[in-house]
Design an enzyme around this catalytic site. Structure first.
Site, PDB file in Angstrom:
ATOM      1  N   HIS A  21       0.824  -1.220   0.000  1.00 55.49           N
ATOM      2  CA  HIS A  21       0.000   0.000   0.000  1.00 55.49           C
ATOM      3  C   HIS A  21       0.853   1.264   0.000  1.00 55.49           C
ATOM      4  O   HIS A  21       0.348   2.338  -0.323  1.00 55.49           O
ATOM      5  CB  HIS A  21      -1.028  -0.012   1.138  1.00 55.49           C
ATOM      6  CG  HIS A  21      -0.537   0.416   2.475  1.00 55.49           C
ATOM      7  ND1 HIS A  21      -0.127  -0.477   3.442  1.00 55.49           N
ATOM      8  CD2 HIS A  21      -0.388   1.650   3.027  1.00 55.49           C
ATOM      9  CE1 HIS A  21       0.233   0.203   4.527  1.00 55.49           C
ATOM     10  NE2 HIS A  21       0.091   1.481   4.303  1.00 55.49           N
ATOM     11  N   ASP A  50      -0.018  -7.506   1.653  1.00 52.62           N
ATOM     12  CA  ASP A  50       0.473  -6.119   1.646  1.00 52.62           C
ATOM     13  C   ASP A  50       1.998  -6.114   1.774  1.00 52.62           C
ATOM     14  O   ASP A  50       2.550  -5.672   2.771  1.00 52.62           O
ATOM     15  CB  ASP A  50      -0.203  -5.350   2.796  1.00 52.62           C
ATOM     16  CG  ASP A  50       0.043  -3.848   2.741  1.00 52.62           C
ATOM     17  OD1 ASP A  50       0.570  -3.372   1.714  1.00 52.62           O
ATOM     18  OD2 ASP A  50      -0.289  -3.173   3.737  1.00 52.62           O
ATOM     19  N   GLN A 109       0.518   5.723  11.594  1.00 50.74           N
ATOM     20  CA  GLN A 109       0.649   6.237  10.222  1.00 50.74           C
ATOM     21  C   GLN A 109       2.088   6.706   9.983  1.00 50.74           C
ATOM     22  O   GLN A 109       2.655   7.409  10.799  1.00 50.74           O
ATOM     23  CB  GLN A 109      -0.318   7.391   9.968  1.00 50.74           C
ATOM     24  CG  GLN A 109      -1.718   7.224  10.530  1.00 50.74           C
ATOM     25  CD  GLN A 109      -2.355   5.883  10.300  1.00 50.74           C
ATOM     26  OE1 GLN A 109      -2.034   5.186   9.342  1.00 50.74           O
ATOM     27  NE2 GLN A 109      -3.254   5.487  11.175  1.00 50.74           N
ATOM     28  N   GLY A 110       2.606   6.332   8.846  1.00 53.38           N
ATOM     29  CA  GLY A 110       3.981   6.678   8.509  1.00 53.38           C
ATOM     30  C   GLY A 110       4.968   5.575   8.849  1.00 53.38           C
ATOM     31  O   GLY A 110       6.108   5.601   8.390  1.00 53.38           O
ATOM     32  N   ASP A 111       4.528   4.622   9.663  1.00 59.15           N
ATOM     33  CA  ASP A 111       5.384   3.461   9.969  1.00 59.15           C
ATOM     34  C   ASP A 111       5.175   2.327   8.968  1.00 59.15           C
ATOM     35  O   ASP A 111       5.962   1.367   8.949  1.00 59.15           O
ATOM     36  CB  ASP A 111       5.085   2.932  11.375  1.00 59.15           C
ATOM     37  CG  ASP A 111       5.519   3.901  12.459  1.00 59.15           C
ATOM     38  OD1 ASP A 111       6.575   4.536  12.293  1.00 59.15           O
ATOM     39  OD2 ASP A 111       4.801   4.012  13.468  1.00 59.15           O
ATOM     40  N   SER A 112       4.131   2.409   8.170  1.00 60.40           N
ATOM     41  CA  SER A 112       3.805   1.337   7.231  1.00 60.40           C
ATOM     42  C   SER A 112       5.008   0.910   6.422  1.00 60.40           C
ATOM     43  O   SER A 112       5.821   1.744   6.008  1.00 60.40           O
ATOM     44  CB  SER A 112       2.734   1.807   6.247  1.00 60.40           C
ATOM     45  OG  SER A 112       1.484   1.732   6.842  1.00 60.40           O
TER      46      SER A 112
HETATM   47  N1  ARG Z   1      -1.354   2.241   7.236  1.00 59.80           N
HETATM   48  C1  ARG Z   1      -0.437   2.937   8.076  1.00 59.80           C
HETATM   49  C2  ARG Z   1       0.613   3.648   7.250  1.00 59.80           C
HETATM   50  O1  ARG Z   1       0.393   3.836   6.079  1.00 59.80           O
HETATM   51  C3  ARG Z   1       0.108   2.057   9.161  1.00 59.80           C
HETATM   52  C4  ARG Z   1      -0.893   1.858  10.202  1.00 59.80           C
HETATM   53  C5  ARG Z   1      -0.440   1.000  11.301  1.00 59.80           C
HETATM   54  N2  ARG Z   1      -1.440   1.133  12.284  1.00 59.80           N
HETATM   55  C6  ARG Z   1      -1.423   0.562  13.488  1.00 59.80           C
HETATM   56  N3  ARG Z   1      -2.374   0.852  14.315  1.00 59.80           N
HETATM   57  N4  ARG Z   1      -0.456  -0.265  13.815  1.00 59.80           N
HETATM   58  O2  ARG Z   1       1.592   4.145   7.749  1.00 59.80           O
END
Ligand code: ARG
Length: 260
Positions: free
Chosen positions: A80, A125, A213-216
């Site tokens: 993603h 993913d 967010q941002g850790d993905s």
């Molecule tokens: N989708 C998020 C990103 O793009 C990562 C989300 C992780 N969320 C969590 N609750 N662990 O960075």
């Protein structure tokens, strides 16, 4: 669109919004801060932790996603993160703890993007990008191949430069320990959105510590191996909503084929 896919799409939007919002308006964004409830970490201890910065990030540092160096010229990240992007947008950064300090560490552009062709139908993913300038001599992290490792109840560590929801400084490398919860706990949290056959989840029943967010795309590590890739969650560090990670052992063969 399934609710999960919608959540992923929203999460990607929130990732850019969260970094752009900065500390003053972080509350406007779903959930808490970057690696939430964690502590300052040092890329000198985990040299395989890669920042995947992107020119379309609203954050001035380009902070966008995490990744893991698995060969001198290959970084595992999340599908993603890279879906719909082109190679020219990306710079992989190694060895830079504070992203606003643009002088530290190594950088490489990327020459190729691969992501799991089944991404979009739930789980899957995972992605592999190829570096233009290999990070020669930098230690790599091996992929976990043991299908039992993600379900063990072991404590994992997740790393990243993402949102801290105010629990730490922005754009600064952080880590947090989170116990692996097992498929049953995650299914009861997320129902059919959670795909036990290709995902693992981690966190505490009461929340408080999580990726965000941002850790993905970044690494979830157990025993010196890459067990998971930061994928999604409902909010961050909220009670009853663990973090969900792509299960590397499920995708071991296809990732290995890309890594060579
Ligand atoms: N989708 C998020 C990103 O793009 C990562 C989300 C992780 N969320 C969590 N609750 N662990 O960075």
């Amino acid at each position: 669109m399934s609710s999960k896919r919608m959540r992923l799409a929203l999460a990607a939007t929130a990732a850019t919004a969260a970094v752009f919002a900065g500390a003053g308006s972080a509350q406007a964004v779903d959930g808490p801060l970057p690696i939430v409830g964690g502590e300052i970490a040092h890329t000198s201890d985990t040299p395989w932790a890669i920042q995947m910065s992107n020119t379309n990030s609203p954050d001035p540092t380009g902070e966008y996603c995490g990744g893991t160096l698995v060969a001198a010229n290959k970084v595992v990240t999340a599908a993603h993160c890279v879906e719909g992007t082109s190679t020219g947008e990306w710079t992989a950064i190694q060895g830079r703890d504070v992203l606003s300090d643009a002088t530290g560490g190594k950088e490489s552009k990327i020459s190729d993007i691969w992501y799991d062709p089944d991404y979009g139908s739930g789980a899957h993913d995972v992605a592999v990008v190829t570096l233009t300038t290999p990070f020669d001599g930098v230690p790599t992290l091996p992929l976990n191949q043991d299908t039992g490792a993600g379900e063990s109840g072991a404590t994992a560590t997740v790393y990243g430069w993402g949102d801290t929801e105010g629990t730490g400084p922005a754009n600064t490398f952080q880590k947090v320990d989170v116990p692996l919860m097992g498929d049953e706990a995650c299914s009861s949290a997320y129902g059919s959105d959670y795909v036990g056959a290709g995902e693992v989840c981690a966190g505490y029943p009461d929340g408080g510590k999580d990726s965000c967010q941002g850790d993905s795309g970044g690494p979830l590590v157990v025993g010196g191996k890459l067990v998971g890739v930061v994928s999604w969650g409902q909010g961050c560090a909220d009670a009853g909503n663990p973090g969900v990670y792509s299960e590397v052992s499920t995708y071991y063969d296809e990732l290995s084929a890309q890594i060579g």
